[in-house]
Design a protein around this motif. Structure first.
Motif, short mmCIF file in Angstrom:
data_model
loop_
_atom_site.label_atom_id
_atom_site.label_comp_id
_atom_site.label_asym_id
_atom_site.label_seq_id
_atom_site.Cartn_x
_atom_site.Cartn_y
_atom_site.Cartn_z
N HIS A 306 120.66 18.61 34.24
CA HIS A 306 120.22 19.28 35.47
C HIS A 306 121.23 20.35 35.90
O HIS A 306 120.84 21.40 36.44
CB HIS A 306 120.05 18.25 36.58
N SER A 307 122.52 20.05 35.68
CA SER A 307 123.55 21.03 36.03
C SER A 307 123.38 22.30 35.21
O SER A 307 123.56 23.42 35.72
CB SER A 307 124.94 20.43 35.80
N HIS A 308 123.03 22.14 33.94
CA HIS A 308 122.79 23.30 33.08
C HIS A 308 121.61 24.11 33.59
O HIS A 308 121.68 25.35 33.67
CB HIS A 308 122.53 22.83 31.64
N ALA A 309 120.53 23.43 33.94
CA ALA A 309 119.35 24.12 34.45
C ALA A 309 119.68 24.87 35.74
O ALA A 309 119.25 26.01 35.94
CB ALA A 309 118.22 23.12 34.69
N SER A 310 120.46 24.23 36.62
CA SER A 310 120.85 24.88 37.87
C SER A 310 121.67 26.14 37.61
O SER A 310 121.49 27.17 38.27
CB SER A 310 121.67 23.89 38.72
N MET A 311 122.56 26.06 36.62
CA MET A 311 123.37 27.21 36.26
C MET A 311 122.50 28.36 35.76
O MET A 311 122.72 29.52 36.10
CB MET A 311 124.39 26.79 35.19
N LEU A 312 121.48 28.03 34.97
CA LEU A 312 120.57 29.06 34.46
C LEU A 312 119.78 29.71 35.60
O LEU A 312 119.56 30.93 35.60
CB LEU A 312 119.60 28.46 33.43
N ILE A 313 119.35 28.90 36.56
CA ILE A 313 118.61 29.43 37.70
C ILE A 313 119.48 30.40 38.50
O ILE A 313 119.04 31.49 38.89
CB ILE A 313 118.10 28.28 38.60
N ASP A 314 120.75 30.02 38.70
CA ASP A 314 121.68 30.90 39.42
C ASP A 314 121.92 32.20 38.66
O ASP A 314 122.19 33.24 39.27
CB ASP A 314 123.02 30.18 39.63
N MET A 315 121.80 32.15 37.33
CA MET A 315 121.99 33.34 36.50
C MET A 315 120.75 34.22 36.48
O MET A 315 120.76 35.31 35.90
CB MET A 315 122.35 32.93 35.07
N GLY A 316 119.65 33.73 37.10
CA GLY A 316 118.43 34.51 37.16
C GLY A 316 117.53 34.35 35.95
O GLY A 316 116.60 35.14 35.76
N VAL A 317 117.77 33.33 35.15
CA VAL A 317 116.92 33.08 33.98
C VAL A 317 115.54 32.64 34.44
O VAL A 317 115.41 31.83 35.36
CB VAL A 317 117.55 32.01 33.06
#
Length: 366
Positions: A306-317
């Motif tokens: 989930h942390s990885h997914a959150s990081m991707l969302i913050d990156m605008g993926v």
């Protein structure tokens, strides 16, 4: 319903059940089972076995569950069966084991649900909403089986209503800074590489533990096409969770170098050997120990995903790209799981529209 006794070489008296019944094809079947300590146990085995062969609403709930689990055992993965049996044994059978199928109606289900909702542990904490949903789903699945095969008119769980939620109100995640604080405490290279791979790829831990050297592709990708698990002490390599879980995911250069350097130091490892020698429980135990050592808020090992997914969302993926990377069956799964992480994106979108409006030289008349 007779039972028969026999004597062992040591002189101990034992009992056995010996009877005939018709199987599902209509053929007569001879059943003989030894090893019962008492006549009552031998007779109870025969009674239970015959009940299981008869598709009747009078079947004891315990016999219905046994039939259900035997049937599902041919259709579900061992890991799924193990999880299912845990829920049923710990949260369903203690309440319904003395009842017949015909005794269970929507009111009985609702009373059981209320007990689950009222539960508090020694710290006053209730079951989580996702846990309640999972337990209720297991009971509903059993009753659906009874509707399909035992003539039950309707699933009483539907009348009682659902409890819990498919997704938690809050999701426990770590930021990149928190993860760096955690990984700085890890001194063992195998665990360090494993945790880095989980955090920077978002793969499931079973997928991680199934990785082999041949899965680390030279174009800096990882091939995910299998899942590792231990069920009743047996190590299993299984198909991935869903068809979409079969995927190749790109990894950053630093992670590729870290993995390949680690693998190069594994003496005698073959292309098809597992890279990580430990089990899921050992990995989780190490994760918990280091989290406490680093003084970080508690999260589960799965929450690195989930942390990885959150990081991707913050990156605008985009959600579709995240769904493909995580191996979700559809982008809807991704949006349902991480929708609470997107509210600020809506505000950002509105702000961008404002900027677009301001950049126009000639605004249309209002």
């Amino acid at each position: 319903m007779p039972a028969y006794k026999y004597t062992l070489k040591n002189g101990k008296t034992m009992w056995y059940a010996n009877f005939y019944c018709k199987d599902w094809t209509g053929e007569n079947k001879h059943i003989c089972k030894r090893g019962f300590a008492t006549q009552r146990e031998a007779k109870e085995f025969e009674r239970s076995y015959l009940n299981r062969q008869e598709a009747s609403l009078d079947i004891p709930f315990t016999d219905l569950v046994e039939n259900y689990m035997e049937d599902m055992g041919h259709r579900l993965k061992p890991t799924t069966m193990e999880s299912k049996m845990w829920f049923i044994k710990s949260k369903v059978l203690p309440y319904f084991s003395k009842l017949k199928l015909s005794d269970i109606d929507s009111l009985t289900i609702r009373q059981w649900q209320n007990e689950l909702l009222s539960y508090r542990d020694e710290n006053g904490k209730p079951y989580s909403k996702t846990y309640l949903k999972s337990v209720n789903n297991q009971m509903s699945a059993i009753m659906n089986y009874a509707v399909q095969h035992y003539g039950l008119r309707m699933n009483p769980c539907h009348g009682a209503g659902s409890i819990g939620s498919s997704h938690a109100d809050e999701m426990n995640i770590w930021t990149l800074d928190e993860y760096n604080q955690f990984i700085a405490c890890e001194k063992r290279s195998a665990f360090r590489v494993a945790f880095d791979t989980l955090f920077y790829t978002g793969m499931r831990k079973g997928e991680l533990l199934a990785l082999t050297p041949s899965d680390i592709l030279p174009e800096r990708r990882i091939r995910i096409n299998k899942n590792f698990a231990v069920v009743k002490g047996e190590e299993l390599i299984m198909e991935p969770k869903t068809p979409k879980s079969n995927r190749n995911i790109a990894i950053p250069e630093f992670l590729y170098k870290e993995i390949t350097e680690y693998v190069s130091k594994l003496y005698g490892i073959k292309p098809g050997d597992r890279i990580f020698y430990f089990t899921s429980s050992a990995l989780s135990s190490e994760f918990k120990k280091l989290s406490e050592e680093a003084g970080l808020p508690h999260i589960r090992l799965h929450d690195l995903r989930h942390s990885h997914a959150s990081m991707l969302i913050d990156m605008g993926v985009q959600p579709l790209e995240i769904a493909e990377r995580l191996g979700h069956e559809s982008v809807k799964t991704t949006l349902d799981t991480y929708s609470h992480l997107y509210p600020e994106k809506d505000t950002e979108l509105a702000s961008n529209l404002d900027k677009l409006w301001d950049s126009m030289e000639n605004h249309p008349e209002e």
